[in-house]
Scaffold this motif. Structure first.
Motif, PDB file in Angstrom:
ATOM      1  N   ARG B  51       0.833  -1.195   0.000  1.00 25.46           N
ATOM      2  CA  ARG B  51       0.000   0.000   0.000  1.00 25.46           C
ATOM      3  C   ARG B  51       0.876   1.256   0.000  1.00 25.46           C
ATOM      4  O   ARG B  51       0.649   2.198  -0.751  1.00 25.46           O
ATOM      5  CB  ARG B  51      -0.906  -0.006   1.234  1.00 25.46           C
ATOM      6  CG  ARG B  51      -2.050   0.970   1.153  1.00 25.46           C
ATOM      7  CD  ARG B  51      -3.101   0.611   2.186  1.00 25.46           C
ATOM      8  NE  ARG B  51      -2.546   0.681   3.532  1.00 25.46           N
ATOM      9  CZ  ARG B  51      -2.532   1.807   4.250  1.00 25.46           C
ATOM     10  NH1 ARG B  51      -3.037   2.902   3.763  1.00 25.46           N
ATOM     11  NH2 ARG B  51      -2.017   1.821   5.449  1.00 25.46           N
ATOM     12  N   ASN B  55       1.425   4.136  -2.733  1.00 24.83           N
ATOM     13  CA  ASN B  55       1.328   5.586  -2.533  1.00 24.83           C
ATOM     14  C   ASN B  55       2.398   6.332  -3.322  1.00 24.83           C
ATOM     15  O   ASN B  55       2.158   7.402  -3.881  1.00 24.83           O
ATOM     16  CB  ASN B  55       1.486   5.920  -1.044  1.00 24.83           C
ATOM     17  CG  ASN B  55       0.267   5.504  -0.249  1.00 24.83           C
ATOM     18  OD1 ASN B  55      -0.806   5.293  -0.818  1.00 24.83           O
ATOM     19  ND2 ASN B  55       0.422   5.357   1.055  1.00 24.83           N
ATOM     20  N   GLU B  58       1.365   6.369  -6.870  1.00 19.00           N
ATOM     21  CA  GLU B  58       0.258   7.316  -7.075  1.00 19.00           C
ATOM     22  C   GLU B  58       0.780   8.742  -7.178  1.00 19.00           C
ATOM     23  O   GLU B  58       0.358   9.526  -8.007  1.00 19.00           O
ATOM     24  CB  GLU B  58      -0.710   7.272  -5.884  1.00 19.00           C
ATOM     25  CG  GLU B  58      -1.545   6.040  -5.792  1.00 19.00           C
ATOM     26  CD  GLU B  58      -1.980   5.793  -4.350  1.00 19.00           C
ATOM     27  OE1 GLU B  58      -2.019   6.753  -3.551  1.00 19.00           O
ATOM     28  OE2 GLU B  58      -2.261   4.629  -4.017  1.00 19.00           O
ATOM     29  N   LYS B 179     -14.242   7.782 -14.569  1.00 21.93           N
ATOM     30  CA  LYS B 179     -13.123   7.397 -13.694  1.00 21.93           C
ATOM     31  C   LYS B 179     -12.068   6.582 -14.431  1.00 21.93           C
ATOM     32  O   LYS B 179     -12.363   5.815 -15.332  1.00 21.93           O
ATOM     33  CB  LYS B 179     -13.664   6.560 -12.527  1.00 21.93           C
ATOM     34  CG  LYS B 179     -14.614   7.310 -11.637  1.00 21.93           C
ATOM     35  CD  LYS B 179     -13.869   7.996 -10.519  1.00 21.93           C
ATOM     36  CE  LYS B 179     -14.813   8.707  -9.577  1.00 21.93           C
ATOM     37  NZ  LYS B 179     -15.685   7.780  -8.866  1.00 21.93           N
ATOM     38  N   ARG B 182      -8.420   1.332 -11.589  1.00 18.55           N
ATOM     39  CA  ARG B 182      -7.252   0.968 -10.777  1.00 18.55           C
ATOM     40  C   ARG B 182      -6.486  -0.135 -11.497  1.00 18.55           C
ATOM     41  O   ARG B 182      -7.086  -1.040 -12.064  1.00 18.55           O
ATOM     42  CB  ARG B 182      -7.715   0.449  -9.406  1.00 18.55           C
ATOM     43  CG  ARG B 182      -8.535   1.432  -8.606  1.00 18.55           C
ATOM     44  CD  ARG B 182      -7.625   2.285  -7.733  1.00 18.55           C
ATOM     45  NE  ARG B 182      -8.211   3.604  -7.498  1.00 18.55           N
ATOM     46  CZ  ARG B 182      -8.992   3.907  -6.481  1.00 18.55           C
ATOM     47  NH1 ARG B 182      -9.275   2.990  -5.582  1.00 18.55           N
ATOM     48  NH2 ARG B 182      -9.482   5.117  -6.337  1.00 18.55           N
ATOM     49  N   THR B 187      -4.084  -1.037  -4.039  1.00 20.76           N
ATOM     50  CA  THR B 187      -3.524   0.317  -4.028  1.00 20.76           C
ATOM     51  C   THR B 187      -4.501   1.198  -4.790  1.00 20.76           C
ATOM     52  O   THR B 187      -5.489   0.704  -5.341  1.00 20.76           O
ATOM     53  CB  THR B 187      -2.162   0.395  -4.741  1.00 20.76           C
ATOM     54  OG1 THR B 187      -2.391   0.210  -6.145  1.00 20.76           O
ATOM     55  CG2 THR B 187      -1.192  -0.627  -4.218  1.00 20.76           C
ATOM     56  N   ARG B 188      -4.192   2.479  -4.808  1.00 20.21           N
ATOM     57  CA  ARG B 188      -5.032   3.364  -5.600  1.00 20.21           C
ATOM     58  C   ARG B 188      -4.359   3.727  -6.920  1.00 20.21           C
ATOM     59  O   ARG B 188      -4.725   4.708  -7.580  1.00 20.21           O
ATOM     60  CB  ARG B 188      -5.339   4.637  -4.807  1.00 20.21           C
ATOM     61  CG  ARG B 188      -6.207   4.334  -3.564  1.00 20.21           C
ATOM     62  CD  ARG B 188      -6.797   5.595  -3.027  1.00 20.21           C
ATOM     63  NE  ARG B 188      -5.740   6.515  -2.588  1.00 20.21           N
ATOM     64  CZ  ARG B 188      -5.926   7.818  -2.418  1.00 20.21           C
ATOM     65  NH1 ARG B 188      -7.098   8.356  -2.659  1.00 20.21           N
ATOM     66  NH2 ARG B 188      -4.929   8.583  -2.016  1.00 20.21           N
ATOM     67  N   HIS B 190      -3.697   4.079 -10.498  1.00 23.99           N
ATOM     68  CA  HIS B 190      -4.713   4.005 -11.536  1.00 23.99           C
ATOM     69  C   HIS B 190      -4.102   4.050 -12.934  1.00 23.99           C
ATOM     70  O   HIS B 190      -2.885   4.157 -13.090  1.00 23.99           O
ATOM     71  CB  HIS B 190      -5.723   5.148 -11.360  1.00 23.99           C
ATOM     72  CG  HIS B 190      -5.076   6.498 -11.266  1.00 23.99           C
ATOM     73  ND1 HIS B 190      -4.794   7.265 -12.350  1.00 23.99           N
ATOM     74  CD2 HIS B 190      -4.653   7.190 -10.176  1.00 23.99           C
ATOM     75  CE1 HIS B 190      -4.226   8.388 -11.956  1.00 23.99           C
ATOM     76  NE2 HIS B 190      -4.118   8.378 -10.656  1.00 23.99           N
ATOM     77  N   MET B 259      -7.954   9.852  -8.808  1.00 25.78           N
ATOM     78  CA  MET B 259      -7.781   9.813  -7.359  1.00 25.78           C
ATOM     79  C   MET B 259      -8.976  10.340  -6.558  1.00 25.78           C
ATOM     80  O   MET B 259      -9.010  10.188  -5.351  1.00 25.78           O
ATOM     81  CB  MET B 259      -6.548  10.638  -6.962  1.00 25.78           C
ATOM     82  CG  MET B 259      -5.248  10.179  -7.578  1.00 25.78           C
ATOM     83  SD  MET B 259      -4.655   8.618  -6.893  1.00 25.78           S
ATOM     84  CE  MET B 259      -4.079   9.138  -5.291  1.00 25.78           C
ATOM     85  N   TYR B 260      -9.922  11.004  -7.208  1.00 28.04           N
ATOM     86  CA  TYR B 260     -10.938  11.695  -6.421  1.00 28.04           C
ATOM     87  C   TYR B 260     -12.347  11.276  -6.810  1.00 28.04           C
ATOM     88  O   TYR B 260     -12.608  10.896  -7.950  1.00 28.04           O
ATOM     89  CB  TYR B 260     -10.797  13.207  -6.595  1.00 28.04           C
ATOM     90  CG  TYR B 260      -9.536  13.763  -5.974  1.00 28.04           C
ATOM     91  CD1 TYR B 260      -9.544  14.285  -4.690  1.00 28.04           C
ATOM     92  CD2 TYR B 260      -8.336  13.745  -6.683  1.00 28.04           C
ATOM     93  CE1 TYR B 260      -8.393  14.775  -4.108  1.00 28.04           C
ATOM     94  CE2 TYR B 260      -7.160  14.234  -6.114  1.00 28.04           C
ATOM     95  CZ  TYR B 260      -7.199  14.753  -4.829  1.00 28.04           C
ATOM     96  OH  TYR B 260      -6.063  15.245  -4.261  1.00 28.04           O
ATOM     97  N   ARG B 261     -13.255  11.419  -5.840  1.00 25.31           N
ATOM     98  CA  ARG B 261     -14.665  11.198  -6.148  1.00 25.31           C
ATOM     99  C   ARG B 261     -15.327  12.524  -6.518  1.00 25.31           C
ATOM    100  O   ARG B 261     -16.268  12.584  -7.270  1.00 25.31           O
ATOM    101  CB  ARG B 261     -15.364  10.575  -4.961  1.00 25.31           C
ATOM    102  CG  ARG B 261     -15.344   9.071  -5.072  1.00 25.31           C
ATOM    103  CD  ARG B 261     -16.196   8.469  -3.989  1.00 25.31           C
ATOM    104  NE  ARG B 261     -15.350   7.576  -3.217  1.00 25.31           N
ATOM    105  CZ  ARG B 261     -15.464   7.401  -1.911  1.00 25.31           C
ATOM    106  NH1 ARG B 261     -16.385   8.063  -1.244  1.00 25.31           N
ATOM    107  NH2 ARG B 261     -14.665   6.569  -1.299  1.00 25.31           N
TER     108      ARG B 261
END
Lengths: 517, 354, 323
Positions: B51, B55, B58, B179, B182, B187-188, B190, B259-261
């Motif tokens: 994770r 980061n 990312e 979006k 991923r 992990t994030r 993407h 990365m964002y909503r």
């Protein structure tokens, strides 16, 4: 016999790039004389004077002032010893007043303030004493060149100069200003100053100076009383050739006209006509030399022909097309190539590798690039071929240009420019400051290109070069053409010297033959 | 000899980085009551789990974009610092497209990113135009425009895209169709990483294998020479900044989509400035941008982890960055050593008679 | 619209203009002195930020606003010296070195603040001091002008005083003369034995000290705390103000006031029904517009000179033809 006030003995100066600027030069000065130092560009006059003023340091030799050996390590030391210099490029601060420039670095004070009143009164006093009329409170930027020069002279006197070095002081002056300057220098002499006067202009030396030292190729050609030598003799000693690089060259076979210049006038930044209404033509298959002491309009002419500067007045046709309003690229596309005078500014990007430098003008030609990507293989082949052909000494095409010697850098420029099948070659001082091998190579290449049918305009302050290479010749003096020599072989150096120094001028009819109409 | 030079540059960079790290370590030593723990978190934290390493990746994504953007502008010797504003506005514009709920997948992110990129291009193009047309310093004007971008962006969010039910000053939700997926589980990280990698590769080819890149480099190295060679330097100046803006703007868009909503930035995110650091580390060479971006991202995440579970603030990395920049950009740093190197080489060459 | 004019022509607005101009003015003077010596100092932003923090910390530790100010100014000068060392000794590009200083300042201040007080982003736990306000006895009682001019922080008066001091320093003292000479023609200065490097060091140190005053004002006058990035581009605005002011103390003062006015406007107009974001944009947009007008004017001037020369040339050439 009068004793020498100052003498420089056996001065030798070698620059880091290996050029021997002064080679065992002797120079002496008597108190209260005006002593001329003459010689061609690159003869070593300026270097010698920079040594005297502490701007350069010699490898060998000594300087004696009033019989005592002195070590001039910096301009400050020179000033302390009473030596002052008026540089060709004025060392003045434009937004400051005359008085402020005068006292800069040794300002009179009143408390925490600069004592401007005192500075101004001292300036005025000095200017009255030497009859160098200046307005102490005027700003330098508002003054004409002639006055600026007076300020420079006063600046040196303010710092107690007994010996004044004037580096080509009349180059920037009008005839009237020159006359005024001479009167002032005479007065300075009467008041006890000793003056070194650097110049090319022989009639000025005749008029002003007592003795003269002639320099050529870093060596002194002797000291003479001005009264004892004629202008012709001076000219011969100045421009005589000693190293002759023979160029194997057959007669020219001129064909049709490639470059046509008509009534061209160029105004420089000071509003002076740097090029004054000149006309000539250049044909394919010939080398036309442009001779002249530097700064007589050749640089401006080249800038116009290559598109670096816009045409003010007159017309220029290359390969039948008027170049007014054309971009540099369009002018190049007419088949023009250009060896620039200042190779480090215009000729290369010094931190870029050789290969990329060789590509500058043709990076977008279909040979080296597809629709999107360049073709590294072809580019590499090209650079290796040119490096071989032009014998550029380097470890690899990926070496930075600045790691090369001057001669090899120039070869990079020449290789690039000549490899575009040029119809018109504009070569501005193509061999300045480079070694003999490279010089010979470049000259030979120029002749070969001529024989292949290119038109070559060769601008050079090196007499050897213009006389050896050119088929025909125009001589520029003061922005004008003073002579057109149809067949250079018929020309003697003495005669060329007279044209270059403005002593002699052809009739308009004779000059008009340069048009080839 | 040129190999020596590259080696020398490498040594110099590594040394600068080391000195900067030592400065940081000493600072941490003084600042912390438990320096051992803080240090180990800082240096090895990013490696202790997938994770955490995720980061780092990312964070690399935006740095790759802004680093490349800045390096292209700096290559043309244009000190346009507008990547910051371009990135921010890119995110805003992308949001405006992404909150639209009626677009197809794939098409949706493509449109959003393009919109972001174009906004960035326009944004960085303005200082360029002002420079070419009126000779106004692109440095000062781009700095001012960054603030304008911030307030303009906030205005747009506040008045046109704000979801009043969300409680904070954030935009509506981005549509799922917009979006970026991923790509590494747990992990994030993407799809933007792949896009960033492609952009960097394209950037490298652009700068070193196309005529336009050549013109940019030549203009940056010696604009007189470029002009003499027939290159229209004014258009090169504009091109470099428009392109830099496009890349920074796309980066902002991708950051938001990946990365964002919702769009939730309340201030400039700082990636433009980071891009300058990356570009300097990479000597403006796109091929080295990933190295610089990874390094900086690693430092940042390390510092964040340290700040989260020890008593040292993450801002210590700013000190490292500053020291690195000045040392790397300092021509005379180790220049003495380099002279020796050159001299020795020259003598060797002379001795071998070549 | 009536509201707008009510705001503009209020006494409060006049007072606010002077208040917000102060830090810009100090920084503009800092920009001026380094510009005169021929080095552009874009690190003013970072210098102010560092000094702002120093002021807070020093005054909290020493319980003295004066010592806080002193600390801020000294640290500002030191940062100037560091910039000079990198730019002049190590030959770092002065712009890159300044960017580095700005970056260090941005993060470093937050870092140090946390180290010293344990505060995150704003100095709430530090009992820092504020520099005193001064009521000017006679002026205070003048109607309208009195409330505008009186009752400001001591640094506001000092800022305007610094314009005058700067003028005297640059135009009336030997050191000022040398600074101008170095900035305009370093060769000329060198040829009369002035050390160019020494002069540029001096100028950058002074520039840093002036930024130090500006920073101290931000955290010990304008407000009474330090917060993250509190200078918000004022160092850059000052650069533009200095350039637009024609690089003279008084010119820079007027442009600083102009930008200060826009800044104050953006504070005051927040009561109006215009989106706050647009109002906050005003100082920055005004700066860009100012910069462009200034640069365009300069380019125009050069063009006019060239055109004049071309005309002269044609005239000259025609005369030649007639002959």
């Amino acid at each position: 016999m009068q004793t020498d006030f100052l003498s420089m003995n056996n001065i030798t100066k070698v620059y880091p790039n290996g050029i021997v600027a002064n080679d065992g030069v002797d120079f002496s000065l008597r108190k209260g004389e005006i002593h001329a130092l003459v010689g061609e560009n690159g003869a070593g006059k300026s270097t010698l004077m920079k040594i005297l003023f502490g701007l350069e340091h010699p490898e060998e030799g000594e300087i004696l002032l009033k019989g005592e050996s002195i070590h001039v390590s910096s301009p400050n030391v020179a000033i302390e010893h009473g030596i002052g210099m008026v540089h060709q490029h004025f060392m003045l601060v434009p937004s400051l007043t005359v008085a402020e420039n005068m006292v800069l670095g040794s300002e009179p004070r009143r408390g925490i303030y600069t004592n401007i009143k005192k500075a101004e009164s001292e300036t005025l006093e000095l200017s009255r004493k030497y009859n160098l009329t200046v307005e102490p409170s005027a700003r330098i930027r508002d003054l004409p060149v002639g006055i600026k020069q007076k300020v420079e002279i006063l600046k040196a006197l303010y710092r107690g100069a007994e010996i004044l070095i004037l580096d080509e002081p009349t180059a920037v002056l009008t005839p009237q200003e020159t006359k005024e300057l001479f009167e002032e220098l005479h007065l300075l002499k009467e008041k006890g100053s000793t003056i070194i006067f650097i110049s090319h202009k022989l009639h000025e030396i005749k008029e002003l100076c007592d003795r003269l030292t002639i320099m050529r190729n870093g060596r002194s050609q002797g000291v003479f009383n001005v009264a004892d030598v004629t202008e012709k003799e001076i000219s011969r000693l100045m421009v005589g050739r000693d190293v002759i690089l023979e160029v194997d060259k057959g007669p020219a076979a001129p064909a049709e006209i490639s470059l046509k210049v008509r009534n061209l006038t160029v105004v420089n930044d000071f509003g002076k006509n740097a090029v004054n209404n000149i006309s000539f033509s250049l044909r394919k298959g010939e080398i036309l030399g442009v001779a002249g002491v530097e700064g007589n309009g050749q640089g401006e002419l080249v800038e116009i022909l290559t598109g670096l500067q816009r045409i003010n007045f007159g017309s220029v046709e290359i390969e039948g097309e008027n170049i007014a309003g054309k971009t540099i690229k369009e002018i190049r596309n007419l088949g023009t190539c250009h060896i620039p005078e200042d190779r480090m500014t215009y000729g290369v990007a010094e931190t870029l590798d050789i290969e990329q430098n060789l590509l500058a003008d043709k990076h977008d030609s279909p040979r080296f690039t597809g629709k999107i990507l360049t073709r590294p293989k072809v580019i590499r082949e090209n650079s290796l071929k040119l490096i071989g052909e032009y014998r550029i000494k380097c470890g690899s095409p990926l070496e930075e240009v600045k790691m090369l010697s001057g001669g090899n850098i120039q070869k990079v420029v020449v290789a690039r420019e000549f490899s575009s099948d040029p119809k018109l070659i504009i070569a501005d001082q193509p061999t300045r400051g480079i070694d003999v091998g490279a010089t010979e190579f470049i000259r030979k290449r120029l002749v070969e290109l001529r024989d292949e049918g290119s038109a070559v305009l060769l601008v050079s302050a090196d007499l050897n070069e213009v006389m050896e290479l050119s088929d025909s010749l125009i001589v520029m003096y003061n922005g004008e053409i003073t002579a057109f020599i149809e067949d250079v072989r018929s020309l003697s150096e003495e005669e060329l010297g007279l044209y270059m120094l403005g002593i002699k001028k052809q009739t308009d009819g004779e000059i008009g033959r340069a048009l080839h109409v | 000899m040129f190999k020596q030079k590259r080696l020398f540059e490498l040594v110099r960079t590594v040394l600068a980085v080391l000195i900067a790290l030592i400065v940081a370590l000493v600072t941490i030593l003084f600042a912390s009551d438990e320096p051992g723990r803080a240090l180990s978190l800082f240096l090895f934290g990013p490696l202790d789990s997938l994770r955490h390493f995720g980061n780092v990746l990312e964070m690399m994504i935006p740095l790759l974009f802004t680093g490349l953007a800045v390096s292209i502008m700096f290559s043309a010797a244009q000190f346009n610092l507008g990547a910051e504003g371009a990135f921010f506005l890119g995110g805003i514009t992308a949001t405006s497209v992404a909150i639209n709920q009626s677009l197809l997948p794939v098409v949706h992110p493509v449109l959003s990113i393009l919109a972001g990129g174009l906004t960035g291009a326009l944004f960085c193009g303005i200082p360029a135009l002002l420079k070419v047309k009126w000779n106004a310093s692109e440095l000062v004007s781009s700095l001012m425009f960054n603030y304008v971008a911030l307030f303009l962006g906030l205005y747009l969010i506040n008045y046109y895209m704000r979801d009043v039910d969300a409680g904070a000053m954030v935009s509506f939700k981005l549509a799922d169709t917009s979006k970026l997926i991923r790509i590494i589980p747990k992990t994030r990280v993407h799809f933007g990483l792949i896009l960033a990698a492609l952009t960097v590769v394209a950037g490298y080819y652009f700068m070193y294998r196309t005529r336009w890149g050549y013109r940019i480099r030549l203009t940056g190295l010696n604009s007189s020479f470029a002009r003499y060679s027939g290159i229209q330097t004014a258009s090169v100046i504009i091109l470099s900044q428009v392109l830099g803006g496009f890349i920074a703007g796309s980066g902002g868009a991708i950051e938001i989509l990946g990365m964002y909503r919702r769009f939730s930035w309340q201030s400039l995110p700082g990636y433009g400035w980071d891009g300058i650091i990356v570009a300097i580390l990479a000597r403006n060479n796109p091929a080295l941008i990933p190295v610089g971006a990874f390094f900086l991202a690693y430092l940042r995440i390390g510092a964040d982890l340290m700040a989260r579970s020890s008593d040292v603030q993450s801002e210590v990395v700013y000190i490292i960055q500053g020291v690195m920049i000045v040392l790397i950009a300092a021509e005379s740093f180790l220049a003495h050593y380099r002279h020796k190197l050159v001299y020795r080489e020259a003598r060797k060459t002379a001795a071998s008679g070549k | 619209m009536a509201d707008f004019f009510n705001i503009i022509f209020s006494v409060d607005f006049g007072y606010a203009v002077l208040r917000v101009t102060t830090p810009i003015l100090f920084a503009a003077m800092g920009a001026l002195i380094s510009d005169k010596a021929g080095v552009i100092n874009i690190a003013l932003e970072g210098m102010m930020l560092i000094s702002a923090l120093t002021g807070v910390i020093m005054s909290a530790l020493s319980h003295s606003a004066g010592l806080g100010l002193l600390g801020a100014v000294i640290v500002g000068a030191l940062v100037g010296m560091v910039l000079a060392y990198f730019a002049l000794n190590l030959k770092t590009d002065v712009i890159l070195a300044a960017i580095a200083i700005n970056l260090i300042a941005m993060g470093g201040t937050v870092f140090v603040l946390f180290m010293v007080g344990g505060d995150k982003g704003i100095s709430s736990s530090l009992a820092s001091k504020v520099l005193p306000r001064i009521d000017i006895p006679l002026i205070r009682s003048i109607p309208v002008l009195g409330p505008i001019l009186s009752g400001h922080n001591i640094l506001t008066y000092l800022a305007f005083l610094s314009v005058w001091v700067m003028y005297i320093f640059i135009y009336r003292t030997p050191l000022g003369l040398r600074i101008r000479a170095v900035g305009e023609n370093a060769d000329a200065a060198d040829s009369v034995g002035i050390s160019v490097r020494k002069i540029q060091y001096t100028a950058l140190i002074l520039s840093g000290a002036l930024a130090g005053f500006g920073g101290a004002y931000m955290s010990m006058g304008y407000v009474s705390w330090f917060s993250k990035n509190m200078t918000a581009g004022r160092g850059f605005i000052a650069l533009a103000a200095e350039a637009m002011g024609g690089a003279t103390p008084h010119g820079a003062m007027f442009t600083s006031l102009l930008f200060g006015m826009f800044d104050a406007l953006s504070n005051s107009l927040q009561t109006l029904r215009v989106p706050a974001e647009f109002i906050q944009m005003i100082p920055y947009l005004a700066t860009v517009i100012g910069l462009v007008i200034y640069a365009a004017n300069k380019t125009e001037q050069i063009k006019r000179i060239q055109a004049h020369q071309n005309r002269e040339a044609r005239k000259g050439a025609q005369e030649v033809k007639l002959l």
